[in-house]
Design a protein around this motif. Structure first.
Motif, PDB file in Angstrom:
ATOM      1  N   HIS A   2      18.906   6.821   0.914  1.00  0.00           N
ATOM      2  CA  HIS A   2      18.209   5.689   0.177  1.00  0.00           C
ATOM      3  C   HIS A   2      18.353   5.495  -1.102  1.00  0.00           C
ATOM      4  N   ASN A   3      18.732   4.252  -1.455  1.00  0.00           N
ATOM      5  CA  ASN A   3      18.662   3.639  -2.791  1.00  0.00           C
ATOM      6  C   ASN A   3      17.243   3.243  -3.454  1.00  0.00           C
ATOM      7  N   LEU A   4      16.564   4.099  -4.393  1.00  0.00           N
ATOM      8  CA  LEU A   4      15.362   3.747  -4.762  1.00  0.00           C
ATOM      9  C   LEU A   4      15.268   2.460  -5.629  1.00  0.00           C
ATOM     10  N   ASN A   6      13.385  -0.415  -8.114  1.00  0.00           N
ATOM     11  CA  ASN A   6      12.269  -0.367  -9.125  1.00  0.00           C
ATOM     12  C   ASN A   6      11.354  -1.164  -8.915  1.00  0.00           C
ATOM     13  N   PHE A   8       8.605  -1.801  -6.830  1.00  0.00           N
ATOM     14  CA  PHE A   8       8.058  -1.075  -6.062  1.00  0.00           C
ATOM     15  C   PHE A   8       7.107  -1.733  -5.063  1.00  0.00           C
ATOM     16  N   TYR A  11       8.054  -2.371  -1.668  1.00  0.00           N
ATOM     17  CA  TYR A  11       8.086  -1.619  -0.331  1.00  0.00           C
ATOM     18  C   TYR A  11       6.696  -2.054   0.639  1.00  0.00           C
ATOM     19  N   ASN A  12       5.777  -2.381  -0.087  1.00  0.00           N
ATOM     20  CA  ASN A  12       4.373  -2.734   0.695  1.00  0.00           C
ATOM     21  C   ASN A  12       4.721  -3.909   1.053  1.00  0.00           C
ATOM     22  N   LEU A  14       7.855  -5.255   2.372  1.00  0.00           N
ATOM     23  CA  LEU A  14       8.555  -4.803   3.571  1.00  0.00           C
ATOM     24  C   LEU A  14       7.924  -4.476   4.697  1.00  0.00           C
ATOM     25  N   LYS A  15       6.916  -3.576   4.414  1.00  0.00           N
ATOM     26  CA  LYS A  15       5.842  -3.170   5.466  1.00  0.00           C
ATOM     27  C   LYS A  15       5.186  -4.490   6.329  1.00  0.00           C
ATOM     28  N   GLU A 178      -3.132  -8.309  -5.391  1.00  0.00           N
ATOM     29  CA  GLU A 178      -3.459  -7.189  -5.926  1.00  0.00           C
ATOM     30  C   GLU A 178      -3.424  -7.345  -7.610  1.00  0.00           C
ATOM     31  N   LYS A 179      -4.351  -6.766  -8.315  1.00  0.00           N
ATOM     32  CA  LYS A 179      -4.189  -6.577  -9.615  1.00  0.00           C
ATOM     33  C   LYS A 179      -3.814  -5.318  -9.950  1.00  0.00           C
ATOM     34  N   ARG A 180      -2.948  -5.148 -10.674  1.00  0.00           N
ATOM     35  CA  ARG A 180      -2.645  -3.710 -11.243  1.00  0.00           C
ATOM     36  C   ARG A 180      -2.664  -3.914 -12.795  1.00  0.00           C
ATOM     37  N   ILE A 182      -1.808  -1.175 -15.737  1.00  0.00           N
ATOM     38  CA  ILE A 182      -1.078   0.121 -15.854  1.00  0.00           C
ATOM     39  C   ILE A 182      -1.032   0.498 -17.279  1.00  0.00           C
TER      40      ILE A 182
END
Lengths: 203, 203
Positions: A2-4, A6, A8, A11-12, A14-15, A178-180, A182
């Motif tokens: 798998h190619n990771l 960036n 991110f 991914y959610n 895609l689900k 979503e509020k992120r 970081i």
């Protein structure tokens, strides 16, 4: 292997896409760069399309596609005038692109996202929040809009208030928000960045 | 094809791990369930180990390992007394486990995480924030700790204030900290959940 990627939060996304019973056809608006996130959807059997306005980023993406033997269908194009017919896509995302666009321009893009999506289709978009520590730096050119100098280059940054962008969601309904906030420590310095992420469904 | 894990923040943790020049040996504390996130690290060439206290979750993980022909090395074990020698691991994560543990118990686990990690090694952990809409529901059994009834079963939930847990980080240094506030719409109902995520380095 798998190619990771960036990007991110995709991914959610895609689900979420995997749960929708529409054809697996997806568009990335702002699809260029050396590690195109469309590769994730390609690996999961999606028919991928991408548009990219910047020649340099387009070239990087094409190098990736050639070296990985992965045809992601990334072409030159402007997300304010998407070169595809109405309701061609089941899924669409535009990751971190609003960060460098004027608010008015991104609002136009949102109308285009709506136009090219099928009913019941999903859209992922995100925005810089005003809670970033870079907010307010540079020369102000609009509400939340600043020109900063980075490595002798002028870079445009656009920040949004909580909920601000939602008035432009037209016939979209928010199903995920979503509020992120970081905080990263790099070389003994602390950086705060903050994002507002949305998954929308076209009603 | 890549197995999409549900523990999305671990994609970011993997990126951090990939930048560290230590042996690729990783431990998951609370490694069971039908979609073990260790599979992501396995795919990227990590030597994986996991401990799981619950027989049922352990069995689910073993079914996954057998069906995918992936030996993740998940064994029965308690994260408050990790059955491995000092400094055996370069990387360690424990995803969503603090949610169902007493604060005192997780504090013990943190000491164990520190013990089994090499110097310069990385640790990912996360916590439920008090900003969840479930906060305060059920019978209070401690500070931020509640017993709720779900499907006729008693379920324990533990919530933390911002920064609260950091006093238990001992010789760890925070290099990444994220607060995520998520609003989901499911069947016309809205749910708010909030998390505090950390990536720590053992100094």
């Amino acid at each position: 292997m798998h190619n990771l990627i960036n990007a991110f939060p995709l991914y959610n996304f895609l689900k979420y896409c995997n749960t929708i019973s529409l054809e697996k056809v997806i568009l990335d608006c702002g699809a260029g760069g050396s590690n195109p996130p469309l590769s994730l959807f390609y690996e999961f059997g999606y028919e991928t399309y991408g548009i990219e306005i910047c020649e340099e980023q387009l070239e990087k993406a094409n190098l990736f596609c050639n070296s990985c033997n992965m045809d992601l269908n990334i072409i030159k194009g402007d997300m304010k005038k998407i070169p595809f017919i109405n309701e061609f896509f089941s899924f669409l995302f535009s990751y971190n692109t609003s960060v460098h666009m004027r608010k008015e321009g991104f609002s136009q893009a949102l109308l285009e996202f709506y136009r090219v999506l099928k009913h019941g289709g999903l859209c992922y978009i995100n925005f810089l929040s005003e809670d970033c520590d870079t907010y307010g730096k540079g020369v102000q050119v609009g509400d939340g809009e600043f020109k900063q100098i980075e490595d002798n280059q002028e870079v445009f940054y656009c920040h949004y208030k909580d909920n601000e962008v939602e008035q432009n969601f037209y016939g979209f309904e928010i199903i995920y928000k979503e509020k992120r906030i970081i905080q990263r420590k790099i070389d003994e310095r602390e950086y705060t960045s903050a994002y507002l992420d949305y998954i929308l469904v076209k009603k």
